[in-house]
Design a protein around this motif. Structure first.
Motif, PDB file in Angstrom:
ATOM      1  N   ARG A 120       0.833  -1.211   0.000  1.00 60.50           N
ATOM      2  CA  ARG A 120       0.000   0.000   0.000  1.00 60.50           C
ATOM      3  C   ARG A 120       0.861   1.252   0.000  1.00 60.50           C
ATOM      4  O   ARG A 120       0.605   2.202  -0.749  1.00 60.50           O
ATOM      5  CB  ARG A 120      -0.937   0.019   1.209  1.00 60.50           C
ATOM      6  CG  ARG A 120      -1.938   1.164   1.140  1.00 60.50           C
ATOM      7  CD  ARG A 120      -2.712   1.389   2.420  1.00 60.50           C
ATOM      8  NE  ARG A 120      -3.397   0.209   2.919  1.00 60.50           N
ATOM      9  CZ  ARG A 120      -4.316   0.254   3.881  1.00 60.50           C
ATOM     10  NH1 ARG A 120      -4.648   1.420   4.444  1.00 60.50           N
ATOM     11  NH2 ARG A 120      -4.898  -0.848   4.312  1.00 60.50           N
ATOM     12  N   ILE A 121       1.870   1.267   0.827  1.00 64.63           N
ATOM     13  CA  ILE A 121       2.760   2.428   0.909  1.00 64.63           C
ATOM     14  C   ILE A 121       3.450   2.677  -0.431  1.00 64.63           C
ATOM     15  O   ILE A 121       3.542   3.816  -0.899  1.00 64.63           O
ATOM     16  CB  ILE A 121       3.787   2.219   2.040  1.00 64.63           C
ATOM     17  CG1 ILE A 121       3.085   2.314   3.395  1.00 64.63           C
ATOM     18  CG2 ILE A 121       4.930   3.224   1.951  1.00 64.63           C
ATOM     19  CD1 ILE A 121       3.905   1.772   4.557  1.00 64.63           C
ATOM     20  N   SER A 122       3.903   1.615  -1.061  1.00 65.15           N
ATOM     21  CA  SER A 122       4.553   1.745  -2.362  1.00 65.15           C
ATOM     22  C   SER A 122       3.598   2.308  -3.407  1.00 65.15           C
ATOM     23  O   SER A 122       3.964   3.185  -4.207  1.00 65.15           O
ATOM     24  CB  SER A 122       5.088   0.381  -2.809  1.00 65.15           C
ATOM     25  OG  SER A 122       5.654   0.463  -4.096  1.00 65.15           O
ATOM     26  N   ALA A 123       2.352   1.824  -3.406  1.00 66.18           N
ATOM     27  CA  ALA A 123       1.367   2.299  -4.385  1.00 66.18           C
ATOM     28  C   ALA A 123       1.035   3.769  -4.179  1.00 66.18           C
ATOM     29  O   ALA A 123       0.962   4.548  -5.136  1.00 66.18           O
ATOM     30  CB  ALA A 123       0.101   1.447  -4.293  1.00 66.18           C
ATOM     31  N   VAL A 124       0.838   4.187  -2.929  1.00 65.43           N
ATOM     32  CA  VAL A 124       0.526   5.591  -2.654  1.00 65.43           C
ATOM     33  C   VAL A 124       1.712   6.482  -2.997  1.00 65.43           C
ATOM     34  O   VAL A 124       1.550   7.574  -3.568  1.00 65.43           O
ATOM     35  CB  VAL A 124       0.117   5.776  -1.178  1.00 65.43           C
ATOM     36  CG1 VAL A 124      -0.023   7.258  -0.831  1.00 65.43           C
ATOM     37  CG2 VAL A 124      -1.177   5.041  -0.886  1.00 65.43           C
ATOM     38  N   VAL A 132      -5.132   3.430  -4.180  1.00 68.51           N
ATOM     39  CA  VAL A 132      -5.528   2.482  -3.126  1.00 68.51           C
ATOM     40  C   VAL A 132      -6.933   2.724  -2.604  1.00 68.51           C
ATOM     41  O   VAL A 132      -7.434   1.932  -1.796  1.00 68.51           O
ATOM     42  CB  VAL A 132      -4.531   2.538  -1.941  1.00 68.51           C
ATOM     43  CG1 VAL A 132      -3.122   2.222  -2.424  1.00 68.51           C
ATOM     44  CG2 VAL A 132      -4.583   3.879  -1.226  1.00 68.51           C
ATOM     45  N   ALA A 133      -7.574   3.805  -3.031  1.00 67.59           N
ATOM     46  CA  ALA A 133      -8.847   4.214  -2.418  1.00 67.59           C
ATOM     47  C   ALA A 133      -9.899   3.113  -2.458  1.00 67.59           C
ATOM     48  O   ALA A 133     -10.539   2.815  -1.440  1.00 67.59           O
ATOM     49  CB  ALA A 133      -9.367   5.485  -3.095  1.00 67.59           C
ATOM     50  N   LEU A 158      -9.536  10.497  -0.136  1.00 62.59           N
ATOM     51  CA  LEU A 158      -8.803  11.115  -1.241  1.00 62.59           C
ATOM     52  C   LEU A 158      -8.289  12.509  -0.891  1.00 62.59           C
ATOM     53  O   LEU A 158      -7.366  13.007  -1.544  1.00 62.59           O
ATOM     54  CB  LEU A 158      -9.692  11.182  -2.485  1.00 62.59           C
ATOM     55  CG  LEU A 158     -10.020   9.838  -3.132  1.00 62.59           C
ATOM     56  CD1 LEU A 158     -11.046  10.018  -4.240  1.00 62.59           C
ATOM     57  CD2 LEU A 158      -8.755   9.182  -3.677  1.00 62.59           C
ATOM     58  N   ASN A 159      -8.856  13.135   0.137  1.00 62.61           N
ATOM     59  CA  ASN A 159      -8.436  14.480   0.530  1.00 62.61           C
ATOM     60  C   ASN A 159      -7.327  14.495   1.579  1.00 62.61           C
ATOM     61  O   ASN A 159      -6.838  15.557   1.949  1.00 62.61           O
ATOM     62  CB  ASN A 159      -9.639  15.264   1.064  1.00 62.61           C
ATOM     63  CG  ASN A 159     -10.547  15.763  -0.046  1.00 62.61           C
ATOM     64  OD1 ASN A 159     -10.083  16.046  -1.145  1.00 62.61           O
ATOM     65  ND2 ASN A 159     -11.836  15.851   0.230  1.00 62.61           N
ATOM     66  N   LEU A 166       1.264   8.588   4.277  1.00 64.44           N
ATOM     67  CA  LEU A 166       2.396   7.668   4.208  1.00 64.44           C
ATOM     68  C   LEU A 166       3.097   7.555   5.562  1.00 64.44           C
ATOM     69  O   LEU A 166       3.457   6.453   5.992  1.00 64.44           O
ATOM     70  CB  LEU A 166       3.386   8.132   3.138  1.00 64.44           C
ATOM     71  CG  LEU A 166       2.932   7.947   1.687  1.00 64.44           C
ATOM     72  CD1 LEU A 166       3.869   8.678   0.739  1.00 64.44           C
ATOM     73  CD2 LEU A 166       2.876   6.463   1.334  1.00 64.44           C
ATOM     74  N   ALA A 167       3.285   8.695   6.226  1.00 60.30           N
ATOM     75  CA  ALA A 167       3.953   8.675   7.529  1.00 60.30           C
ATOM     76  C   ALA A 167       3.148   7.870   8.546  1.00 60.30           C
ATOM     77  O   ALA A 167       3.704   7.071   9.310  1.00 60.30           O
ATOM     78  CB  ALA A 167       4.168  10.104   8.018  1.00 60.30           C
TER      79      ALA A 167
END
Length: 245
Positions: A120-124, A132-133, A158-159, A166-167
């Motif tokens: 997920r982190i990689s995709a975002v 990922v939404a 999304l906002n 990510l953090a």
């Protein structure tokens, strides 16, 4: 930092702080009606809270809550947290004396398999929140739940500030609160949802088994955001738990 927050309800009632899941805001609790003074707040980069540059940890997010309580002059509060908010609550209850009663909803003390978070982190990081939404929101609710509510939460996701998301996601991936559980000596209710695939009921059982003073509940027709999908059932559990002080 002092998070964006609202404090509503009877001024003479006990304060119940409400911690949100990753990717959600104070809107998570929009329809809750409980006989307490409700303190809703947003994590870093979510809703009305400003982004904070750089990585963060569960401890850092918990420190934000401590600063908020100091800002409002609140010595102790009740606390209920969902998912990431629950992790923050566990840290606060283990390392501070600011929490007098605790509720943990659809959360975990650690993730044995971190590969899903890595993906997920990689995709975002490479494609932003839209990548990922749909997958994230599909784990939040059961398939039959209100499409209008699902769409509202997807729009909020999304906002969220991407760097902050990510953090926080990295903080969740790396969390291990298992050593802290035995330090939590306040009355705690642990709530899981039978159809939660993000933090399945066994995660709640692990937490409850290690807490000295806890009760475990599993609600039926709900997924990860059970406080939305099973709001009435969870409201009754919370009212009973926090009303017994």
């Amino acid at each position: 930092m002092i998070p964006h927050h609202t404090l509503t309800g009877p001024e003479d009632a006990p304060v119940l702080a409400l911690g949100n899941a990753l990717g959600t805001t104070t809107d998570l609790w929009r329809d809750f009606s409980l006989p307490f003074r409700l303190l809703r707040f947003d994590h870093r980069g979510h809703g009305g809270s400003a982004p904070v540059p750089g990585p963060c940890t569960i401890e850092a997010l918990a420190t934000d809550v401590v600063e908020l309580l100091d800002h409002l002059g609140l010595r102790q509060v009740y606390y209920c947290g969902v998912s990431l908010g629950g992790m923050v609550g566990m840290w606060l209850a283990a390392h501070t004396d600011r929490i007098s009663r605790l509720a943990l909803v659809c959360t975990t003390a650690w993730y044995p398999d971190k590969s899903g978070w890595d993906e997920r982190i990689s995709a975002v990081r490479s494609q932003g929140m839209p990548a990922v939404a749909d997958a994230v929101v599909s784990r939040w609710f059961t398939p039959a739940f209100s499409p209008a509510v699902v769409a509202r939460f997807r729009a909020e996701l999304l906002n969220v500030d991407v760097a902050s998301y990510l953090a926080c996601a990295e903080a969740i991936r790396d969390v291990d609160l298992r050593p802290d559980l035995v330090k939590i000596d306040v009355p705690t209710v642990v709530i899981a949802a039978a159809q939660d695939h993000a933090t399945p009921p066994e995660c709640a059982r692990h937490i409850a088994d290690d807490l000295p003073d806890s009760e475990l509940y599993i609600v039926g027709d709900a997924a990860h955001l059970a406080v939305v999908e099973a709001r009435r059932t969870i409201s009754v559990i919370l009212d009973d738990h926090f009303g017994n002080d």
